[in-house]
Design an enzyme around this catalytic site. Structure first.
Site, PDB file in Angstrom:
ATOM      1  N   CYS A 356      90.289  74.081  35.969  1.00 22.85           N
ATOM      2  CA  CYS A 356      89.212  75.011  36.351  1.00 22.85           C
ATOM      3  C   CYS A 356      89.165  75.264  37.849  1.00 22.85           C
ATOM      4  CB  CYS A 356      87.871  74.490  35.841  1.00 22.85           C
ATOM      5  SG  CYS A 356      87.317  72.939  36.593  1.00 22.85           S
ATOM      6  N   HIS A 405      82.724  71.409  36.696  1.00 23.74           N
ATOM      7  CA  HIS A 405      83.447  72.560  36.147  1.00 23.74           C
ATOM      8  C   HIS A 405      83.006  73.811  36.902  1.00 23.74           C
ATOM      9  CE1 HIS A 405      85.883  74.532  33.069  1.00 23.74           C
ATOM     10  NE2 HIS A 405      84.970  75.489  33.064  1.00 23.74           N
ATOM     11  N   HIS A 417      87.331  81.560  33.236  1.00 20.94           N
ATOM     12  CA  HIS A 417      87.570  80.194  33.703  1.00 20.94           C
ATOM     13  C   HIS A 417      88.667  79.533  32.881  1.00 20.94           C
ATOM     14  CE1 HIS A 417      84.768  78.085  30.558  1.00 20.94           C
ATOM     15  NE2 HIS A 417      85.050  79.300  30.147  1.00 20.94           N
TER      16      HIS A 417
END
Length: 444
Positions: A356, A405, A417
């Protein structure tokens, strides 16, 4: 003036008169004057005469003084207790290892000098094995890279854990299963709050033998089976220059192949249009012209058929536009191109795989922005914005008190993402998890 010394000496002389080994034994029928006056008078005599004669006159013996000083006996060796489990390192993950305690990245060099060749890079909080520690330079190994880094930029062993915690890198629970239920209570029959995927990680609130309590957001907690998570600090391995150059070369080759594919498709379209024009022109009542038209039509049909067959047989090449513009929307549009590409833990390649934060970092790097390597640092850049004021290009962080994240907002309530190893790079509603923080790097 002489009272105290006389008293001390008197006591010593009395001891000599009374006890064996210090003078002649006093027989039971001997008359001994032990009055204070008698002893004090003897002390006066000792002081006046001094030396052995005074002692002899009191004890009847000459005391020999040793020429060598008396050496005290050596103390017994201390008892060393065997090491117990409590003596072991607190954070086994960092035993014999170190992390890069830098703002962005740390160069790895071939020699112990500043001008030596750079052979790789350790990103912030990157983990390495310590081969030989020196005052100025330390030989390390990480990933496929082995070389020297400046010692002052490393933290070793438990100090690495302390630095990580101080800088917001707390221990997390990383999911090891393709799909793991996060339950409301530590019970298999409890309600499932969500499904966590391989590679996702969460702050730890409490760890048990069977269940680990994790933090989903500031207001939501849950439990996962301890068997299917790994507890530890999030780190990354070094990237060698060979890997960096190979990734660049792969990108260039991919772009060249895409350009060639575009040219071929354009040529096929042009041939198709030319064939259609020829067919329309040859369709006339004259018989001779009809025969000519049939011949041309057959050739055109073969050409079209072959082109269609090749298009089906060959794997289609995905094309990517070059980064253009400078607005947040431009960044969002560029990022969306890579949807469908793989998630790779520790990766930073937009085409071959990224995690990510690696995905966000590489997207912004294409526009000339240098972002930190990990999620919790990325959301500390730029200007924080309210969730009600999101604009394309904004970075959104998830994970409650610990940002674990990140994704890029693309508008319409969506983010792009690198989600997980099973999902890859995807678009998704920005509130699929409760977002924690949003920052704006680019002013639109």
């Amino acid at each position: 003036m002489w009272f105290k010394p006389k008293a001390v000496i008197a006591a010593g002389l009395a001891a000599c008169l009374l006890f064996p080994g210090t003078g002649d034994m006093v027989r039971a029928d001997d008359s001994v004057d032990l009055s204070t006056v008698s002893i004090i008078s003897k002390v006066d005599e000792f002081i006046e005469k001094g030396g052995d004669e005074a002692v002899a006159s009191l004890t009847g013996k000459i005391i020999e003084v040793a020429e060598e000083p008396v050496v005290p006996e050596e103390p017994e060796e201390p008892v060393v207790e065997e090491a117990t489990e409590t003596d072991a390192v607190k954070y086994a993950q960092f035993d014999g290892k170190a992390i890069a305690a830098v703002e962005t990245e740390l160069n790895i060099r071939t020699e112990q000098e500043q001008e030596a060749e750079i052979i790789g890079v350790l990103y912030r909080c990157g983990l390495c094995d310590v081969i030989e520690k020196g005052d100025e330079w330390t030989l390390v190994e990480s990933g496929e890279c082995k070389g020297y880094v400046r010692t002052k930029y490393l933290r070793f062993g438990d100090d690495a854990a302390a630095w990580s915690i101080e800088n917001g890198y707390s221990e997390v629970a990383t999911v090891d299963a393709d799909g793991l239920n996060v339950r409301e209570q530590p019970d298999e029959e409890s309600e499932s709050l969500k499904v966590a995927y391989n590679g996702e990680y969460f702050p730890i609130l409490e760890k048990g033998d069977e269940w680990t309590k994790i933090k989903l957001s500031d207001s939501e907690e849950g439990y996962v089976s301890t068997e299917y998570v790994t507890v530890g600090f999030r780190t990354s391995a070094a990237v060698t220059m060979e890997e960096i150059l190979a990734a660049r070369k792969a990108e260039e080759e991919k772009k060249a192949a895409e350009e060639a594919e575009k040219a071929e498709q354009a040529k096929a379209e042009e041939n198709k249009e030319d064939a259609g024009d020829a067919e329309a022109k040859d369709a006339a009542p004259d018989v001779k012209e009809e025969k000519k038209s049939e011949t041309v039509t057959e050739e055109a049909t073969e050409a079209i058929t072959e082109a269609a067959t090749e298009a089906v047989t060959e794997e289609p090449q995905k094309t990517y536009a070059e980064p253009a513009g400078s607005a947040g929307q431009d960044i969002a549009d560029y990022a969306v191109q890579f949807v469908g590409n793989p998630y790779v833990y520790g990766g930073t390649s937009l085409t071959n795989g990224a995690d990510c934060s690696g995905f966000v970092m590489s997207v912004y790097a294409a526009f000339g922005y240098s972002l930190p390597r990990v999620a919790c640092d990325q959301v500390n850049r730029g200007v924080e914005v309210d969730m009600s004021d999101l604009q394309p290009g904004d970075i959104i962080g998830y994970g409650g008190g610990y940002i674990g994240h990140v994704g890029i907002y693309i508008g319409g309530g969506q983010i792009v993402h690198a989600a997980s190893s099973t999902q890859g790079i995807i678009t998704q509603n920005y509130d699929y998890h409760t977002p924690t923080k949003a920052v704006r790097i680019v002013n639109n």
